[in-house]
Structures are given as C-alpha cells and as structure tokens.
Design an enzyme around this catalytic site. Sequence first.
Site, mmCIF file in Angstrom:
data_model
loop_
_atom_site.group_PDB
_atom_site.id
_atom_site.type_symbol
_atom_site.label_atom_id
_atom_site.label_comp_id
_atom_site.label_asym_id
_atom_site.label_seq_id
_atom_site.Cartn_x
_atom_site.Cartn_y
_atom_site.Cartn_z
ATOM 1 C CG HIS A 25 -0.701 -0.131 2.504
ATOM 2 N ND1 HIS A 25 0.215 0.683 3.106
ATOM 3 C CD2 HIS A 25 -1.116 -0.981 3.461
ATOM 4 C CE1 HIS A 25 0.358 0.340 4.374
ATOM 5 N NE2 HIS A 25 -0.431 -0.660 4.618
ATOM 6 C CG HIS A 79 -3.329 -5.547 13.141
ATOM 7 N ND1 HIS A 79 -4.278 -4.551 13.073
ATOM 8 C CD2 HIS A 79 -2.360 -5.191 12.240
ATOM 9 C CE1 HIS A 79 -3.884 -3.654 12.176
ATOM 10 N NE2 HIS A 79 -2.738 -4.028 11.644
ATOM 11 C CD GLU A 81 -3.007 -2.829 7.760
ATOM 12 O OE1 GLU A 81 -2.331 -2.743 8.799
ATOM 13 O OE2 GLU A 81 -2.844 -2.083 6.767
ATOM 14 C CG ASP A 83 -0.950 -6.864 6.826
ATOM 15 O OD1 ASP A 83 -1.986 -6.458 7.385
ATOM 16 O OD2 ASP A 83 0.183 -6.471 7.147
ATOM 17 C CG HIS A 146 -0.461 0.162 12.410
ATOM 18 N ND1 HIS A 146 -0.641 0.593 11.114
ATOM 19 C CD2 HIS A 146 -0.614 -1.154 12.364
ATOM 20 C CE1 HIS A 146 -0.878 -0.427 10.317
ATOM 21 N NE2 HIS A 146 -0.853 -1.486 11.046
ATOM 22 C CG ASP A 165 1.269 -4.736 11.733
ATOM 23 O OD1 ASP A 165 1.840 -5.713 11.238
ATOM 24 O OD2 ASP A 165 0.231 -4.247 11.257
ATOM 25 C CE1 TYR A 193 6.097 -3.396 9.382
ATOM 26 C CE2 TYR A 193 6.104 -2.255 11.493
ATOM 27 C CZ TYR A 193 5.509 -3.136 10.607
ATOM 28 O OH TYR A 193 4.332 -3.740 10.942
ATOM 29 C CG HIS A 226 4.804 -7.547 8.820
ATOM 30 N ND1 HIS A 226 4.216 -8.096 7.710
ATOM 31 C CD2 HIS A 226 3.889 -6.711 9.351
ATOM 32 C CE1 HIS A 226 2.988 -7.608 7.579
ATOM 33 N NE2 HIS A 226 2.758 -6.777 8.572
#
Lengths: 398, 52
Positions: A25, A79, A81, A83, A146, A165, A193, A226
């Site tokens: 993104h 989380h 999101e 991903d 986040h 994250d 990051y 990640h």
Amino acid sequence: MRISVEIKDDIFWVGALDWSVRDFHGYSTMKGTTYNAYLVKDDKVTLFDTVKKPFKGDLLHCIYKVVEPSKIDYLVVNHVEPDHSGALPEIMEAIKPEKLFCSPRGKKALLEHYHREDWPYEVVPSGSEISLGKRTVQFLETRMVHWPDSMFSYLKEDRVLISSDAFGQHWATTERFNDEVPGGELMQHAAKYYANILLPYSGLIQKLIAEVQKMDLKIDMICPDHGLIWRENPLQIVAAYDAWTRQISKRKAVIVFDSMWNSTATMAKAICDGLAEEGVAAKMMDLRVDHRSDVMTEVMDARAVIAGSSTLNNNMLPRMADMLTYMKGLRPQNKIAAAFGSFGWSGESVRMITKTLEEMKFKVINPGVSLQYVPAHEGLRQCVELGRDIARAVKAEG
Amino acid sequence: MQKYTCQVCGYVYDPALGDPDNGIAPGTSFDQLPDDWVCPVCGADKASFEPE
Ligand SMILES: [Fe+2]
Ligand SMILES: [Fe+2]
C-alpha cells in the site's frame, strides 16, 4: 518456505513468505515481506493471527506440519488489517475454533471486514488472561499501534511477546531469528518500517513502552507479525523504538526534489554544497528515482527537510505533491525546512511547498529560492547560501 | 458548540452527538466531558484534542 519452525518448546512459527511484493500500500518492499502467524501446542491448541488472503494455503501447509488444523481450539486475532486477517474466513472454515479472541475494537473491526455475526467472538479486555493448559496468555490492548483494534499477546511462562505489527520489518528471509541475519541490515528494515507505519503514533508508543516497563514483563523473545523474531537481545528493538518515538534528529538534512529539465536538480546540488561547506551531512533524494517510503526513512532522523520542485501548470510536480501528502500524514516532528524550485513563467511551486511545510508545523527559516528557467551563477549562489543557512540552523540545535 | 479533533487518529468529538457508547449524552460540551474520558476510536486522552 512452507515449513513450521519451533521457536520455543511447543511454540511454532507457521506464517508465510511473500518474496514478490514490492508495493505494500505505497510502501516499497524491495525485499518482500513475511506474514507471521504463531501456533501453540497446549491443552488448548491456539493459533495467533493468520496471513494475507492469497497465502492461506501456505499457512495451512505450515499448520499441518504441527497439527491437524481442525485440532486448533482457539484463534487469537491481534490485528484486523487484511495482511493478518485476510485468510480468516477460510481458516475459520478449516479449523472451526471454539473461541475467537480479539480486543473490543477488534470485534467491531472484524464485523466490519467480514460481516460474520456467527463467529465465536470472545472479547478480551486489556490485561485479561486466559489459560491454555500449561500456559497463560495475557492480552494487552495497543490501540493505534497501529490500528484501533491492535493488541499484543504475551505468553507468560515462556516469556514470549507476540507483538502484532510493532517491532516488525518488511523483509522476506528463510531465517527466522535476528541473530541469523546481519544486524545492520535488520535495523535498517526496522527503521524504515517505523518511519512509514508507526511514526504518527510516536506519542502513544512512548506511553506504551513506559506502561510495559512498569508491568515489568519478562521478555525472552519478541515475535512480530512481519519479518524476523527478536531472540538475541530482544530489548534492543524496544530501545530503538524508544529513540524513534522521541524523534531525536542528527546533524543531517534531506534535500528531496523533482525536476523537469534538471534546473531544480542543479539547484539541489548547490544547496547540498552549502550544507557540506558548513559540515552538515545531506541526503539527496531524487523523486524521479527514490521512493517516497525511502525518503521517509531518511527524514525520520534528519533535522532539516529542504523540498524542491519545478513549477508545472501553475503547480508543483505531482511526485512532490505525492511526497508531501505522504509525509504530512506520517507527522514527522521538529524539522527545520525550506523550499526551492525552478520555473518558466509563473513559479507557484516554492510558495505552495512552503505552505505545506508550514502546515506540517516545520520551522520554515528561509523564504526559499525560486529561479526562472536555467539557473546561472548568481542563482546558484543563492542556493549555496540557502544550504549554508539551513546548516547553521541545524548546528544551532546541537 | 465547539467540535474537537483527536490529534492522534482524527476522530472529531461533536457535542451535538456526544459519545453515547461511552455514556456521554448528546449536548455535552467538550469541557464537560469527564477528565478520564478518552477518544472512543484510539484511546487518546482529552489533552490530545484540539478545537476543530
Ligand atoms: Fe497493520
Ligand atoms: Fe501488518
């Protein structure tokens, strides 16, 4: 890599490697990324997070190496999101867990993503604990680190922090631990990051770090969603975050520019000369070749940002508008700034850039340099002076 | 009445709407919010808000 890795007794990495993603993104992931998920074998077999939708097969493959997916009792969503939760509908189907743990905001976000009222949500308030048998999991809400739904899961007895994250890096590797890769490169990925994902929430992260320190959690391992797991000296990444949240800057300036026929690029070089003459380090970021997310990594620890663009059709160049929009959203703090640019007949860009820099609450200490067509000696002298002026302000701050 | 914006996440507190999910009735001004009220989106405290 579709193997599970036992990272501690009965705790397995079961994520997916995405070697090919180059644009996350709008963040350039030149070395891909990983979507980490963790599986714990205990009386209650528990999966922490899933992966991006196209990688659901990789996740299931890794899970199969440890247990039959239907044997999983609990699923924890740290989380929402996509991903990390994109594969959730298929994974829910495959494992049919007894409970789906999430934060209060997590439940809301899950409903707003997947519209499944029938999933067995179990909302866990911050600080609450569940038992898996031999192990206790403590949940810690980390709102806006986040997303509003974000939380950490802490495996008490194992001293393992699954940090969602936070503390991550976009870097695809078959190695799973920080001590298996070069530390310098790892920190660079971690800094990029932070600069591109977490920077706007620096104030909250500072509070979070203080809170966690007060809780005195014993941490042997930090497992982000990640990149690499922090096993050797895991607190080094917490210390790095502590510094990044304070946005401590160096004697360094970033000159970021775009140019049509190289006049603005020539001005950038002259500004760089002025900084160098005063002994201040400068980074030239040419938006024709440099990515906005790499610019942000440089901006994070810079004390000054000097932005330049030619004027095109009474406007700044679109790559600069992109850069400034992106930078504004990430809210870097305490920067000295100025603008520059070349123009043909109207010359709006310097004024427009200056206005945006002021909106970002940067200290614009110089009206900037705006030159018509191709700069000559006198114009370039003004640019060198601009560089020197910025350099003096940079040095005045220590 | 004055609206206030959360500087962390961008949520806007509108006194006309209040924050019913957290027991704040419509018509409550920002100043009247209890000191321990936090942003319903991101959890930031009152000090993180600025007039819109
Ligand atoms: Fe995320
Ligand atoms: Fe993520």
